[in-house]
Design a protein around this motif. Structure first.
Motif, PDB file in Angstrom:
ATOM      1  N   MET A  34      23.362  -0.160  12.128  1.00 24.61           N
ATOM      2  CA  MET A  34      22.642   0.518  11.276  1.00 24.61           C
ATOM      3  C   MET A  34      22.150   1.385  11.750  1.00 24.61           C
ATOM      4  N   GLY A  35      22.566   3.071  11.123  1.00 26.00           N
ATOM      5  CA  GLY A  35      21.969   4.046  12.781  1.00 26.00           C
ATOM      6  C   GLY A  35      22.319   5.432  11.240  1.00 26.00           C
ATOM      7  N   TRP A  36      22.014   6.466  11.423  1.00 25.88           N
ATOM      8  CA  TRP A  36      21.713   7.217  11.181  1.00 25.88           C
ATOM      9  C   TRP A  36      21.812   8.641  11.984  1.00 25.88           C
ATOM     10  N   TYR A  37      23.492   9.513  11.463  1.00 26.71           N
ATOM     11  CA  TYR A  37      23.840  10.422  11.694  1.00 26.71           C
ATOM     12  C   TYR A  37      23.523  11.588  10.931  1.00 26.71           C
ATOM     13  N   ARG A  38      23.839  12.764  11.093  1.00 27.93           N
ATOM     14  CA  ARG A  38      23.691  13.828  10.482  1.00 27.93           C
ATOM     15  C   ARG A  38      24.317  15.248  10.533  1.00 27.93           C
ATOM     16  N   GLN A  39      24.631  16.585   9.984  1.00 23.93           N
ATOM     17  CA  GLN A  39      25.314  17.145  10.326  1.00 23.93           C
ATOM     18  C   GLN A  39      24.439  18.043   9.255  1.00 23.93           C
ATOM     19  N   TYR A  58      18.444   6.472  20.288  1.00 19.11           N
ATOM     20  CA  TYR A  58      18.282   7.678  19.785  1.00 19.11           C
ATOM     21  C   TYR A  58      18.841   9.055  20.204  1.00 19.11           C
ATOM     22  N   ALA A  59      19.719   9.736  19.483  1.00 17.54           N
ATOM     23  CA  ALA A  59      19.816  11.104  19.939  1.00 17.54           C
ATOM     24  C   ALA A  59      18.846  11.898  20.945  1.00 17.54           C
ATOM     25  N   ALA A  60      18.978  12.454  22.485  1.00 23.82           N
ATOM     26  CA  ALA A  60      17.889  12.806  23.257  1.00 23.82           C
ATOM     27  C   ALA A  60      17.102  14.469  22.317  1.00 23.82           C
ATOM     28  N   SER A  61      18.212  14.615  21.660  1.00 25.88           N
ATOM     29  CA  SER A  61      17.265  15.692  20.731  1.00 25.88           C
ATOM     30  C   SER A  61      16.301  15.645  19.495  1.00 25.88           C
ATOM     31  N   VAL A  62      15.938  14.228  19.037  1.00 28.34           N
ATOM     32  CA  VAL A  62      14.928  13.451  18.338  1.00 28.34           C
ATOM     33  C   VAL A  62      13.991  12.609  19.352  1.00 28.34           C
ATOM     34  N   ARG A  63      14.283  11.883  20.330  1.00 36.93           N
ATOM     35  CA  ARG A  63      13.514  11.184  21.090  1.00 36.93           C
ATOM     36  C   ARG A  63      12.057  11.122  21.193  1.00 36.93           C
ATOM     37  N   GLY A  64      11.092  10.605  20.973  1.00 38.65           N
ATOM     38  CA  GLY A  64      10.101  10.385  20.428  1.00 38.65           C
ATOM     39  C   GLY A  64       9.427  11.804  19.363  1.00 38.65           C
ATOM     40  N   ARG A  65      10.128  11.843  18.623  1.00 37.64           N
ATOM     41  CA  ARG A  65       9.930  12.177  16.823  1.00 37.64           C
ATOM     42  C   ARG A  65      10.819  11.638  15.842  1.00 37.64           C
ATOM     43  N   PHE A  66      11.010  10.986  15.947  1.00 43.14           N
ATOM     44  CA  PHE A  66      11.896  10.058  15.110  1.00 43.14           C
ATOM     45  C   PHE A  66      12.072   8.741  15.275  1.00 43.14           C
ATOM     46  N   THR A  67      11.714   7.518  14.573  1.00 43.49           N
ATOM     47  CA  THR A  67      11.338   6.422  14.374  1.00 43.49           C
ATOM     48  C   THR A  67      12.444   5.607  13.169  1.00 43.49           C
ATOM     49  N   ILE A  68      13.248   4.872  14.014  1.00 47.11           N
ATOM     50  CA  ILE A  68      14.377   4.269  12.913  1.00 47.11           C
ATOM     51  C   ILE A  68      13.631   2.498  13.021  1.00 47.11           C
ATOM     52  N   SER A  69      14.138   1.902  11.914  1.00 42.52           N
ATOM     53  CA  SER A  69      12.988   0.776  11.555  1.00 42.52           C
ATOM     54  C   SER A  69      14.264   0.034  10.693  1.00 42.52           C
ATOM     55  N   ARG A  70      14.117  -1.081  10.161  1.00 43.22           N
ATOM     56  CA  ARG A  70      14.781  -1.785   9.331  1.00 43.22           C
ATOM     57  C   ARG A  70      14.181  -2.517   8.734  1.00 43.22           C
ATOM     58  N   ASP A  71      14.163  -2.923   7.430  1.00 47.09           N
ATOM     59  CA  ASP A  71      13.181  -3.797   6.944  1.00 47.09           C
ATOM     60  C   ASP A  71      14.817  -4.954   5.438  1.00 47.09           C
ATOM     61  N   ASN A  72      14.689  -6.121   6.520  1.00 43.66           N
ATOM     62  CA  ASN A  72      15.515  -7.162   6.586  1.00 43.66           C
ATOM     63  C   ASN A  72      15.554  -7.967   4.870  1.00 43.66           C
ATOM     64  N   ALA A  73      14.475  -8.034   4.430  1.00 39.75           N
ATOM     65  CA  ALA A  73      14.223  -8.373   3.306  1.00 39.75           C
ATOM     66  C   ALA A  73      14.400  -7.701   1.848  1.00 39.75           C
ATOM     67  N   LYS A  74      14.408  -6.362   2.377  1.00 44.93           N
ATOM     68  CA  LYS A  74      14.279  -5.582   1.720  1.00 44.93           C
ATOM     69  C   LYS A  74      15.686  -4.747   1.593  1.00 44.93           C
ATOM     70  N   THR A  76      16.404  -2.754   3.511  1.00 40.69           N
ATOM     71  CA  THR A  76      16.649  -1.336   3.568  1.00 40.69           C
ATOM     72  C   THR A  76      16.502  -0.615   5.609  1.00 40.69           C
ATOM     73  N   LEU A  77      17.136   0.537   5.599  1.00 43.58           N
ATOM     74  CA  LEU A  77      17.139   1.223   6.991  1.00 43.58           C
ATOM     75  C   LEU A  77      16.214   2.317   6.316  1.00 43.58           C
ATOM     76  N   PHE A  78      15.597   3.023   7.415  1.00 43.21           N
ATOM     77  CA  PHE A  78      14.510   3.780   7.409  1.00 43.21           C
ATOM     78  C   PHE A  78      14.804   4.762   8.401  1.00 43.21           C
ATOM     79  N   LEU A  79      13.937   5.806   7.798  1.00 45.23           N
ATOM     80  CA  LEU A  79      13.995   6.940   9.383  1.00 45.23           C
ATOM     81  C   LEU A  79      12.695   7.811   8.907  1.00 45.23           C
ATOM     82  N   GLN A  80      11.864   7.448  10.509  1.00 43.44           N
ATOM     83  CA  GLN A  80      10.566   8.066  10.121  1.00 43.44           C
ATOM     84  C   GLN A  80      10.784   9.544  10.556  1.00 43.44           C
TER      85      GLN A  80
END
Length: 114
Positions: A34-39, A58-74, A76-80
């Motif tokens: 799973m992942g996130w893209y943007r346009q 992570y893309a270089a432009s967001v590394r260190g600022r964004f965090t991707i995580s996944r809650d398998n029980a729910k 749900t995918l997250f992007l902080q």
């Protein structure tokens, strides 16, 4: 079939934070990536972040600022997203790879004001 629904977008000032969510339904057990893209307006859709078994990318432009995580029980995918910049303004799309087939959500708008 897999259905993806994003939420959490909005308007935020530069330096602020947002947390995006992506609720997955349908053939959940077949999802292995799973992942996130943007346009941004006038630009091509670009990769932001990806999570697979035990690994994140992570893309270089967001590394260190964004965090991707996944809650398998729910299912749900997250992007902080922290330290947001005006150039992060875009429609953010959730992506899933299930049984080698790609699925996309409808997108959620993120606008960062300067």
């Amino acid at each position: 079939q897999v259905q993806l629904v994003e939420s959490g977008g909005g308007l935020v000032q530069a330096g602020g934070s947002l947390r995006l969510s992506c609720a997955a339904s349908g053939s959940i057990s077949s999802i292995n990536d799973m992942g996130w893209y943007r346009q941004a307006p006038g630009k091509q859709r670009e990769f932001v972040a990806r999570i697979t078994t035990g690994l994140t990318y992570y893309a270089a432009s967001v590394r260190g600022r964004f965090t991707i995580s996944r809650d398998n029980a729910k299912n749900t995918l997250f992007l902080q997203m922290n330290s947001l910049k005006p150039e992060d303004t875009a429609v953010y799309y959730c992506h899933a790879l299930a049984a080698s087939s790609p699925y996309w959500g409808q997108g959620t708008q993120v606008t960062v004001s300067s």
